[in-house]
Design a protein around this motif. Structure first.
Motif, PDB file in Angstrom:
ATOM      1  N   ARG B  19       0.860  -1.194   0.000  1.00  0.00           N
ATOM      2  CA  ARG B  19       0.000   0.000   0.000  1.00  0.00           C
ATOM      3  C   ARG B  19       0.888   1.233   0.000  1.00  0.00           C
ATOM      4  N   ARG B  20       0.481   2.211  -0.738  1.00  0.00           N
ATOM      5  CA  ARG B  20       1.287   3.422  -0.776  1.00  0.00           C
ATOM      6  C   ARG B  20       1.213   4.127   0.565  1.00  0.00           C
ATOM      7  N   ALA B  21       2.312   4.748   0.948  1.00  0.00           N
ATOM      8  CA  ALA B  21       2.382   5.441   2.244  1.00  0.00           C
ATOM      9  C   ALA B  21       1.234   6.432   2.401  1.00  0.00           C
ATOM     10  N   GLU B  22       0.907   7.109   1.317  1.00  0.00           N
ATOM     11  CA  GLU B  22      -0.166   8.106   1.347  1.00  0.00           C
ATOM     12  C   GLU B  22      -1.507   7.474   1.709  1.00  0.00           C
ATOM     13  N   ASP B  23      -1.758   6.273   1.141  1.00  0.00           N
ATOM     14  CA  ASP B  23      -3.008   5.572   1.439  1.00  0.00           C
ATOM     15  C   ASP B  23      -3.038   5.145   2.902  1.00  0.00           C
ATOM     16  N   VAL B  24      -1.899   4.663   3.376  1.00  0.00           N
ATOM     17  CA  VAL B  24      -1.826   4.209   4.765  1.00  0.00           C
ATOM     18  C   VAL B  24      -2.077   5.392   5.696  1.00  0.00           C
ATOM     19  N   ARG B  25      -1.466   6.516   5.383  1.00  0.00           N
ATOM     20  CA  ARG B  25      -1.657   7.708   6.203  1.00  0.00           C
ATOM     21  C   ARG B  25      -3.129   8.131   6.196  1.00  0.00           C
ATOM     22  N   HIS B  26      -3.723   8.121   5.018  1.00  0.00           N
ATOM     23  CA  HIS B  26      -5.122   8.517   4.902  1.00  0.00           C
ATOM     24  C   HIS B  26      -6.027   7.588   5.704  1.00  0.00           C
ATOM     25  N   HIS B  42      -9.288  10.121  25.143  1.00  0.00           N
ATOM     26  CA  HIS B  42      -8.701   9.167  26.083  1.00  0.00           C
ATOM     27  C   HIS B  42      -8.829   7.725  25.602  1.00  0.00           C
ATOM     28  N   ALA B  43      -9.833   7.487  24.760  1.00  0.00           N
ATOM     29  CA  ALA B  43     -10.075   6.119  24.298  1.00  0.00           C
ATOM     30  C   ALA B  43      -9.182   5.762  23.108  1.00  0.00           C
ATOM     31  N   LEU B  44      -8.470   6.759  22.572  1.00  0.00           N
ATOM     32  CA  LEU B  44      -7.690   6.532  21.357  1.00  0.00           C
ATOM     33  C   LEU B  44      -6.357   5.857  21.669  1.00  0.00           C
ATOM     34  N   THR B  45      -6.195   4.619  21.199  1.00  0.00           N
ATOM     35  CA  THR B  45      -4.917   3.914  21.365  1.00  0.00           C
ATOM     36  C   THR B  45      -4.404   3.516  19.989  1.00  0.00           C
ATOM     37  N   PHE B  46      -3.083   3.294  19.896  1.00  0.00           N
ATOM     38  CA  PHE B  46      -2.507   2.823  18.634  1.00  0.00           C
ATOM     39  C   PHE B  46      -3.144   1.494  18.217  1.00  0.00           C
ATOM     40  N   SER B  47      -3.418   0.610  19.189  1.00  0.00           N
ATOM     41  CA  SER B  47      -4.015  -0.690  18.864  1.00  0.00           C
ATOM     42  C   SER B  47      -5.357  -0.539  18.169  1.00  0.00           C
ATOM     43  N   LYS B  48      -6.214   0.295  18.758  1.00  0.00           N
ATOM     44  CA  LYS B  48      -7.548   0.463  18.178  1.00  0.00           C
ATOM     45  C   LYS B  48      -7.494   1.079  16.789  1.00  0.00           C
ATOM     46  N   VAL B  49      -6.631   2.103  16.634  1.00  0.00           N
ATOM     47  CA  VAL B  49      -6.533   2.761  15.325  1.00  0.00           C
ATOM     48  C   VAL B  49      -5.969   1.796  14.297  1.00  0.00           C
ATOM     49  N   ALA B  50      -4.943   1.043  14.698  1.00  0.00           N
ATOM     50  CA  ALA B  50      -4.322   0.087  13.778  1.00  0.00           C
ATOM     51  C   ALA B  50      -5.354  -0.938  13.308  1.00  0.00           C
ATOM     52  N   ALA B  51      -6.145  -1.430  14.257  1.00  0.00           N
ATOM     53  CA  ALA B  51      -7.156  -2.442  13.919  1.00  0.00           C
ATOM     54  C   ALA B  51      -8.180  -1.873  12.947  1.00  0.00           C
ATOM     55  N   THR B  59       3.814   0.751  12.237  1.00  0.00           N
ATOM     56  CA  THR B  59       3.755   1.919  11.351  1.00  0.00           C
ATOM     57  C   THR B  59       3.331   3.158  12.142  1.00  0.00           C
ATOM     58  N   LEU B  60       2.327   2.973  12.994  1.00  0.00           N
ATOM     59  CA  LEU B  60       1.866   4.121  13.782  1.00  0.00           C
ATOM     60  C   LEU B  60       2.981   4.603  14.711  1.00  0.00           C
ATOM     61  N   TYR B  61       3.675   3.666  15.358  1.00  0.00           N
ATOM     62  CA  TYR B  61       4.777   4.051  16.247  1.00  0.00           C
ATOM     63  C   TYR B  61       5.861   4.803  15.485  1.00  0.00           C
ATOM     64  N   LYS B  62       6.060   4.411  14.237  1.00  0.00           N
ATOM     65  CA  LYS B  62       7.114   5.047  13.440  1.00  0.00           C
ATOM     66  C   LYS B  62       6.717   6.479  13.063  1.00  0.00           C
ATOM     67  N   TRP B  63       5.444   6.703  12.775  1.00  0.00           N
ATOM     68  CA  TRP B  63       5.007   7.986  12.217  1.00  0.00           C
ATOM     69  C   TRP B  63       4.549   9.002  13.248  1.00  0.00           C
ATOM     70  N   TRP B  64       3.999   8.525  14.387  1.00  0.00           N
ATOM     71  CA  TRP B  64       3.500   9.467  15.387  1.00  0.00           C
ATOM     72  C   TRP B  64       4.134   9.195  16.743  1.00  0.00           C
ATOM     73  N   ALA B  69      -0.580  12.754  19.681  1.00  0.00           N
ATOM     74  CA  ALA B  69      -0.121  13.415  18.458  1.00  0.00           C
ATOM     75  C   ALA B  69      -0.948  12.939  17.262  1.00  0.00           C
ATOM     76  N   LEU B  70      -1.201  11.643  17.213  1.00  0.00           N
ATOM     77  CA  LEU B  70      -2.028  11.088  16.143  1.00  0.00           C
ATOM     78  C   LEU B  70      -3.447  11.662  16.211  1.00  0.00           C
ATOM     79  N   ALA B  71      -3.972  11.782  17.428  1.00  0.00           N
ATOM     80  CA  ALA B  71      -5.334  12.306  17.610  1.00  0.00           C
ATOM     81  C   ALA B  71      -5.464  13.694  17.007  1.00  0.00           C
ATOM     82  N   PHE B  72      -4.533  14.583  17.328  1.00  0.00           N
ATOM     83  CA  PHE B  72      -4.656  15.955  16.843  1.00  0.00           C
ATOM     84  C   PHE B  72      -4.342  16.064  15.356  1.00  0.00           C
ATOM     85  N   ASP B  73      -3.449  15.202  14.865  1.00  0.00           N
ATOM     86  CA  ASP B  73      -3.171  15.169  13.441  1.00  0.00           C
ATOM     87  C   ASP B  73      -4.466  14.777  12.706  1.00  0.00           C
TER      88      ASP B  73
END
Lengths: 208, 208
Positions: B19-26, B42-51, B59-64, B69-73
């Protein structure tokens, strides 16, 4: 100052008779304000305040619906003198004085104040207490001063005074709660100049 | 949409190639924004977003640097189009349009947004993320539009544009976070009139 007999019947003082309600209220608000500034709003409990003020917990339950309500009552009480709205007859000078003091306060205690406001978001009881025991009262005092200025012809007739509150104090809270630019006295001076002169070209070039 | 293999190597899609990085980011920002608006910061975790996004947690750990930080982005990204600063060449009209949309958004999602800002007070990581990934970027976009208006002669030379941001959007956030007066379109119109005309007597009586 600190007492360990938190449950003692504080209204009865051996040898000194019953404490006056006014004294009890003052002691309670002082103790609550000290705890609030030292530990934040979440740490404030009726037990801790009762112990520090030397009053009974029952009295607190009778007078305040929740620790949050007591917190904001104390907060309002503590800053009422510091943040008074002066009236020398010159609205721009008086706003400058009051807002300079406000910025000084935020530069000292800003994180505690931001913490209190932050805690009120997402906590309906605390939000209600913040609104009733602080925001509405502070706004009323500001509008009172602005009303006299409008009557004295220093603010145009027809200008909505509530909106001015948001464009002065609200603008300051904005830099506290969504930080990006500094909270300085120069900022205050710009706020007042923009609002009184207007930012459109052709608006007043020389202000009174 | 929902995926259960949260730890699957989402960058490799069998049969579809990387997958292109842009698609993954989107996909990640969309999933994060949905979770944010549904459940709060408060409910936002990398696990939930990744799933939900079908991407690897690595990937999330690498980018945010943090879930905050991910939440506000995500928040910034979600509202960037809605809250765009139009440029028809008329600054007062454009500010009115943008701020009316902002007030509509707050009247729909205000409590979630207030909850996010509230959570950032007293949480230094979240505060840093809010500042970097939202506030500074939003302010820059507003100042950019105001700068063009100043260059076009619609705002007086010498007026500090950062201060205008606090007196418009900050005033609106004030009514959201310290509620007492309603967030209406009439309020927006007053904000703009006060600021452009000035509230002093003798300031512009007829505005452009």
């Amino acid at each position: 100052m600190e007492r360990t007999d938190a449950e003692a019947p504080g209204l009865l003082k051996p040898g000194r008779g019953r404490r006056r309600a006014e004294d009890v209220r003052h002691a309670t608000l002082t103790a609550a304000a000290e705890l609030l500034l030292a530990e934040g709003v979440h740490a404030l409990t009726f037990s801790k305040v009762a112990a520090r003020a030397g009053v009974s917990k029952m009295t607190l339950y009778k007078w305040w619906p929740s620790p949050g309500a007591l917190a904001f009552d104390a907060y309002f009480n503590a800053f009422q003198a510091t943040l008074a709205f002066p009236d020398t007859g010159d609205i721009k000078g008086d706003l400058t004085t009051q807002l300079h003091v406000f910025v000084d306060l935020l530069n000292r205690n800003g994180s505690v104040i931001a913490g209190i406001i932050g805690a009120a978001q997402g906590d309906p009881d605390l939000a209600e207490a913040l609104s009733t025991h602080y925001v509405i009262q502070r706004r009323a005092l500001a509008v009172e001063r602005l009303t006299r200025a409008q009557q004295a012809g220093q603010i145009r007739a027809g200008v909505d005074l509530e909106t001015i509150v948001d464009q002065l104090w609200g603008a300051v809270y904005h830099r506290l709660l969504l930080p990006a630019q500094p909270l300085t006295k120069e900022f205050i001076d710009q706020l007042i100049a923009n609002l009184f002169q207007g930012v459109a070209p052709g608006s007043l070039d020389s202000t009174t």
